[in-house]
Write a protein that holds these residues in place. Sequence first.
Motif, short mmCIF file in Angstrom:
data_model
loop_
_atom_site.label_atom_id
_atom_site.label_comp_id
_atom_site.label_asym_id
_atom_site.label_seq_id
_atom_site.Cartn_x
_atom_site.Cartn_y
_atom_site.Cartn_z
N SER A 52 0.83 -1.20 0.00
CA SER A 52 0.00 0.00 0.00
C SER A 52 0.86 1.25 0.00
O SER A 52 2.07 1.20 0.22
N TRP A 53 0.23 2.40 -0.19
CA TRP A 53 0.99 3.64 -0.27
C TRP A 53 1.73 3.92 1.03
O TRP A 53 2.83 4.47 1.03
N SER A 54 1.15 3.51 2.15
CA SER A 54 1.77 3.77 3.45
C SER A 54 2.81 2.71 3.81
O SER A 54 3.61 2.92 4.73
N GLY A 55 2.74 1.58 3.13
CA GLY A 55 3.63 0.47 3.48
C GLY A 55 3.07 -0.44 4.55
O GLY A 55 3.68 -1.45 4.89
N ARG A 56 1.90 -0.11 5.07
CA ARG A 56 1.35 -0.89 6.19
C ARG A 56 0.72 -2.21 5.74
O ARG A 56 0.60 -3.15 6.51
#
Length: 122
Positions: A52-56
């Motif tokens: 995901s964009w956040s890396g989460r």
Amino acid sequence: QVQLVESGGGLVQAGGSLRLSCAASGRTYSNYAMGWFRQAPGKEREFVATISWSGRRTSYADSVKGRFTISRDNAKRTGYLQMNSLKPEDTAVYYCAADTVYNAPMGEYDYWGQGTRVTVSS
């Protein structure tokens, strides 16, 4: 527009490791989810991993789970695919791609890199 450039491919023996990088330029990279895909000779392109964009959030194909790790550094506008315990069947051209939707179907990714070749010898 987002431009993606992969690097890090090469020839490695079975059991070895490689780290692929995907450098992004253009529009805000951190707004996009990123995926890695691969295409082996004579086969269709297939999903490898996505983040995901956040890396989460991350997701992996069963064939690479436990061996590959996807990550990203938004400050550096770069995504990574760490590949360990490589097998000859991992031989393929690896592509990174970006899309605004996390874990989108492969055909819906908006932007693609040119690919980097990985060859695993037995």
